[in-house]
Design an enzyme around this catalytic site. Structure first.
Site, PDB file in Angstrom:
ATOM      1  N   HIS A  19     -48.879  60.624  -4.505  1.00 64.67           N
ATOM      2  CA  HIS A  19     -50.221  60.160  -4.148  1.00 64.67           C
ATOM      3  C   HIS A  19     -51.271  60.512  -5.207  1.00 64.67           C
ATOM      4  O   HIS A  19     -52.155  59.711  -5.498  1.00 64.67           O
ATOM      5  CB  HIS A  19     -50.602  60.677  -2.749  1.00 64.67           C
TER       6      HIS A  19
ATOM      7  N   ASP B 171     -50.629  40.745   5.492  1.00 67.53           N
ATOM      8  CA  ASP B 171     -49.848  40.739   4.253  1.00 67.53           C
ATOM      9  C   ASP B 171     -50.821  40.867   3.061  1.00 67.53           C
ATOM     10  O   ASP B 171     -51.725  40.044   2.908  1.00 67.53           O
ATOM     11  CB  ASP B 171     -49.077  39.406   4.195  1.00 67.53           C
ATOM     12  N   GLY B 172     -50.604  41.878   2.234  1.00 66.73           N
ATOM     13  CA  GLY B 172     -51.476  42.114   1.082  1.00 66.73           C
ATOM     14  C   GLY B 172     -51.490  40.948   0.106  1.00 66.73           C
ATOM     15  O   GLY B 172     -52.483  40.699  -0.580  1.00 66.73           O
TER      16      GLY B 172
ATOM     17  N   ASP C 254     -49.428  50.330  -3.187  1.00 65.12           N
ATOM     18  CA  ASP C 254     -48.582  51.435  -2.719  1.00 65.12           C
ATOM     19  C   ASP C 254     -47.564  50.840  -1.760  1.00 65.12           C
ATOM     20  O   ASP C 254     -47.656  51.006  -0.546  1.00 65.12           O
ATOM     21  CB  ASP C 254     -49.477  52.475  -2.025  1.00 65.12           C
TER      22      ASP C 254
ATOM     23  N   ASP D 227     -39.863  49.267  -1.788  1.00 63.30           N
ATOM     24  CA  ASP D 227     -38.993  48.567  -2.748  1.00 63.30           C
ATOM     25  C   ASP D 227     -39.107  47.040  -2.589  1.00 63.30           C
ATOM     26  O   ASP D 227     -39.487  46.558  -1.526  1.00 63.30           O
ATOM     27  CB  ASP D 227     -37.526  48.982  -2.519  1.00 63.30           C
TER      28      ASP D 227
END
Ligand code: SAM
Length: 288
Positions: free
Chosen positions: A67, A142-143, A160, A163
């Protein structure tokens, strides 16, 4: 015949088939969401560990490394107080906690899975507590869709994500990087976690390659994260002109001292680590 060997110390072991780690746990709870399988292990050596679809996301003991390193190189490179920061993914809250140390006016976090956030708030309070800060605006979406059509809004965008399988896959594509670049201010900075250059070398190189098609400045950098595959982890910064290696060391030191005076010591990142992290060993980009 397959041979497996695992050297086990206290509560973890390195498995020499591939580069996976093994962890000893005292208890486990799990949940199934529409997006993924959540597992929370109470491990012997690493405290509570969040696992999504079988992949370790974070642990109480080593989360500070990931982080701090996904946030501070980009935020210190920005060199001014950020107005708007966007975090994509980051459901455990650790990235937002570190971003808030830079006193942004507003942090948007867009996480596809509301249940990860609720789970982290309940089970991982030392990591997730900043999510209730009044400057933080959570959106559950959803980004990839969230950044579409946004122009010149953000000082920094931090990806961030997990996978590149399942819901995170779209966050590794050139089209997404182009939309993210458009969503940044002119001097804005994009940073994404970019997998292990040792255990996931091809994926790492692909991220860097795709980012180079979009951003004039692309800087991969490394951190040591014991619970991730092979322990060697990477992040990559992309920008139009902001360069983490172009900041004067004295200036960075001053900004760093200011921040820790006010917000407390960091446990991994410091000005020496900042420059050192961008040194990449030869094998990473060697042709196969
Ligand atoms: N530190 C971690 C790592 O590298 O493994 C990532 C941690 S964070 C928990 C990853 C989050 O990304 C998950 O909570 C997941 O739900 C979220 N996520 C995955 N795909 C996403 C997408 N397309 N948009 C927004 N969030 C997404």
């Amino acid at each position: 015949m397959e041979l497996w060997f695992t050297e086990v110390y206290e509560g973890e072991g390195m498995d020499l088939k591939g580069t996976a780690l093994k962890f000893k746990a005292k208890s486990a709870i799990s949940a199934k969401t529409p997006f993924q399988e959540i597992l929370l292990l109470d491990t012997v050596d690493f405290g509570k560990m969040l696992v999504l679809d079988g992949a370790v996301q974070t642990t109480e003991r080593d989360e500070f490394i990931y982080h701090e390193m996904i946030v501070h190189p980009a935020l210190f490179t920005l060199g001014r107080r950020p107005q708007n920061v966007l975090v994509i993914g980051g459901g455990d809250g650790g990235t937002v906690r570190e971003v808030l140390k830079h006193d942004p006016q507003r942090v948007d976090m867009v996480e596809i899975d509301r249940e990860v956030v609720e789970f982290a708030k309940r089970e991982l309070p030392t990591i997730s507590s900043s999510l209730s800060d009044e400057r933080v605006n959570l959106t559950f979406e959803d980004g990839r869709e969230f950044v579409k059509g946004k122009e010149g809004v953000y000082d920094v965008i931090i990806v961030d994500c997990s996978d590149p399988i399942g819901p995170s896959k779209v966050l590794y594509e050139e089209g997404f990087y182009r939309d993210a670049k458009r969503a940044l201010k002119e001097d804005g900075i994009f940073v994404t976690q970019s997998e292990s250059p040792f255990a996931q070398n091809r994926v790492h190189r692909k991220v860097v390659e795709e980012l180079r098609k979009v951003f004039p400045v692309v800087r991969p950098y490394l951190a040591f994260i014991p619970t991730y595959p092979s322990g060697m982890w990477s992040f990559t910064i992309g920008s139009v002109n902001a360069d983490p290696l172009a900041i004067e060391k004295e200036e960075l030191k001053e900004r760093y001292i200011e921040l820790v005076k006010d917000k407390g010591e960091l446990k991994y990142y410091n000005p020496d680590v900042h420059y050192g992290a961008f040194a990449i060993p030869n094998f990473v980009y060697r042709e196969e």
